[in-house]
Scaffold this motif. Structure first.
Motif, PDB file in Angstrom:
ATOM      1  N   ASP A 181      11.687  46.280  37.311  1.00 47.09           N
ATOM      2  CA  ASP A 181      13.137  46.176  37.478  1.00 47.09           C
ATOM      3  C   ASP A 181      13.774  47.548  37.684  1.00 47.09           C
ATOM      4  O   ASP A 181      14.671  47.709  38.515  1.00 47.09           O
ATOM      5  N   ALA A 182      13.308  48.537  36.934  1.00 48.70           N
ATOM      6  CA  ALA A 182      13.852  49.892  37.067  1.00 48.70           C
ATOM      7  C   ALA A 182      13.525  50.482  38.436  1.00 48.70           C
ATOM      8  O   ALA A 182      14.397  51.076  39.086  1.00 48.70           O
ATOM      9  N   LEU A 183      12.298  50.317  38.898  1.00 47.78           N
ATOM     10  CA  LEU A 183      11.906  50.837  40.213  1.00 47.78           C
ATOM     11  C   LEU A 183      12.650  50.110  41.336  1.00 47.78           C
ATOM     12  O   LEU A 183      13.069  50.720  42.321  1.00 47.78           O
ATOM     13  N   ALA A 184      12.825  48.797  41.185  1.00 46.89           N
ATOM     14  CA  ALA A 184      13.442  47.984  42.235  1.00 46.89           C
ATOM     15  C   ALA A 184      14.915  48.311  42.447  1.00 46.89           C
ATOM     16  O   ALA A 184      15.486  47.958  43.469  1.00 46.89           O
ATOM     17  N   LYS A 185      15.521  49.004  41.489  1.00 48.71           N
ATOM     18  CA  LYS A 185      16.927  49.399  41.658  1.00 48.71           C
ATOM     19  C   LYS A 185      17.086  50.408  42.787  1.00 48.71           C
ATOM     20  O   LYS A 185      18.123  50.446  43.436  1.00 48.71           O
ATOM     21  N   THR A 186      16.055  51.227  42.999  1.00 47.90           N
ATOM     22  CA  THR A 186      16.169  52.284  44.013  1.00 47.90           C
ATOM     23  C   THR A 186      15.124  52.210  45.118  1.00 47.90           C
ATOM     24  O   THR A 186      15.294  52.866  46.144  1.00 47.90           O
ATOM     25  N   LEU A 187      14.057  51.451  44.899  1.00 50.02           N
ATOM     26  CA  LEU A 187      12.981  51.387  45.886  1.00 50.02           C
ATOM     27  C   LEU A 187      12.621  49.927  46.170  1.00 50.02           C
ATOM     28  O   LEU A 187      12.655  49.097  45.261  1.00 50.02           O
TER      29      LEU A 187
ATOM     30  N   CYS B 120      10.451  46.969  46.165  1.00 48.78           N
ATOM     31  CA  CYS B 120       9.238  46.640  45.408  1.00 48.78           C
ATOM     32  C   CYS B 120       8.930  45.158  45.518  1.00 48.78           C
ATOM     33  O   CYS B 120       9.833  44.343  45.726  1.00 48.78           O
ATOM     34  N   GLN B 121       7.655  44.840  45.331  1.00 47.20           N
ATOM     35  CA  GLN B 121       7.253  43.444  45.228  1.00 47.20           C
ATOM     36  C   GLN B 121       6.006  43.372  44.369  1.00 47.20           C
ATOM     37  O   GLN B 121       5.259  44.343  44.259  1.00 47.20           O
TER      38      GLN B 121
ATOM     39  N   ALA C 172       0.063  43.893  39.942  1.00 46.45           N
ATOM     40  CA  ALA C 172       0.338  45.252  40.416  1.00 46.45           C
ATOM     41  C   ALA C 172       1.682  45.288  41.134  1.00 46.45           C
ATOM     42  O   ALA C 172       2.121  44.297  41.710  1.00 46.45           O
ATOM     43  N   ILE C 173       2.314  46.444  41.082  1.00 47.55           N
ATOM     44  CA  ILE C 173       3.593  46.637  41.753  1.00 47.55           C
ATOM     45  C   ILE C 173       3.340  47.353  43.073  1.00 47.55           C
ATOM     46  O   ILE C 173       2.710  48.409  43.098  1.00 47.55           O
ATOM     47  N   ASN C 174       3.815  46.764  44.180  1.00 51.87           N
ATOM     48  CA  ASN C 174       3.717  47.394  45.495  1.00 51.87           C
ATOM     49  C   ASN C 174       5.080  47.984  45.807  1.00 51.87           C
ATOM     50  O   ASN C 174       6.088  47.289  45.761  1.00 51.87           O
ATOM     51  N   VAL C 175       5.102  49.281  46.122  1.00 52.78           N
ATOM     52  CA  VAL C 175       6.353  49.969  46.405  1.00 52.78           C
ATOM     53  C   VAL C 175       6.336  50.441  47.859  1.00 52.78           C
ATOM     54  O   VAL C 175       5.423  51.151  48.276  1.00 52.78           O
ATOM     55  N   MET C 176       7.310  50.031  48.625  1.00 53.06           N
ATOM     56  CA  MET C 176       7.498  50.457  50.020  1.00 53.06           C
ATOM     57  C   MET C 176       6.286  50.164  50.900  1.00 53.06           C
ATOM     58  O   MET C 176       6.085  50.821  51.917  1.00 53.06           O
ATOM     59  N   ASP C 177       5.434  49.243  50.502  1.00 51.48           N
ATOM     60  CA  ASP C 177       4.195  48.939  51.232  1.00 51.48           C
ATOM     61  C   ASP C 177       3.320  50.176  51.416  1.00 51.48           C
ATOM     62  O   ASP C 177       2.453  50.203  52.285  1.00 51.48           O
ATOM     63  N   GLU C 178       3.559  51.192  50.617  1.00 51.67           N
ATOM     64  CA  GLU C 178       2.805  52.449  50.720  1.00 51.67           C
ATOM     65  C   GLU C 178       2.084  52.800  49.427  1.00 51.67           C
ATOM     66  O   GLU C 178       1.123  53.554  49.444  1.00 51.67           O
ATOM     67  N   VAL C 179       2.597  52.277  48.304  1.00 43.96           N
ATOM     68  CA  VAL C 179       2.102  52.704  46.994  1.00 43.96           C
ATOM     69  C   VAL C 179       1.857  51.481  46.118  1.00 43.96           C
ATOM     70  O   VAL C 179       2.658  50.556  46.103  1.00 43.96           O
TER      71      VAL C 179
END
Length: 169
Positions: free
Chosen positions: A111-117, A119-120, A125-132
């Protein structure tokens, strides 16, 4: 209280939510009342369905003149369909942001990451920007093959800051 058609009623539901409006219809068998209020858009109305069984502090005021029977308002099927599709999409997006089989801490990090990036969840696992990808215990970021290393560094910094805000190590 009087739930007669045309009466202006107000009160609180069994959950404490305030309600008010003009009685559009009332079914004494089920104790369900439909209230109508002016809508936000000119010449529109909002309707609310209220279970009268648990209502409290109900006040009812009779209309100054006897109510007239009005034709049912026109419903724009295309607009209704668009609203339905938008609400279904919003509900699906919201549901996709809830991790299955993850801890409360993992969900808080997401939830904290999804505020600015963007995420899914991918399993746990958390996927961020389809890069991380950030796998449990959600401390180290891993880049995807042939991905942008700067994205990994950026997400790692954001992750560390968000975990600090959450009081996590």
């Amino acid at each position: 209280p009087d739930w007669a058609i045309g009466h202006t009623v107000s009160g609180a539901t069994s959950t404490g939510e305030a309600f008010g409006g003009v009685v559009y219809t009332y079914d004494p068998g089920t104790g369900v009342c439909v209230l109508r209020t002016e809508g936000d858009i000119t010449n529109t109305h909002d309707v609310f369905v209220v279970n009268t069984a648990g209502c409290s502090d109900v006040r009812s005021k009779a209309p100054s003149s006897s109510p007239t029977t009005e034709a049912l308002p026109v419903v724009d099927p295309a607009r209704s369909q668009r609203r339905l599709e938008a609400n279904v999409k919003a509900a699906q997006t919201s549901a996709a942001n809830i991790g299955v089989g993850v801890t409360r801490t993992a969900q808080d990090i997401f939830d904290a990451l999804a505020k600015t990036l963007p995420c899914q969840w991918q399993g746990t696992a958390i996927n961020v920007m389809d890069e991380v990808t950030i796998a449990a215990p959600y401390a180290v970021c891993q880049g995807v093959p042939n991905g942008d290393l700067r994205a990994v560094e950026r997400v790692q910094k954001v992750l560390a800051n968000e975990k600090a805000k959450l009081g996590l190590k």
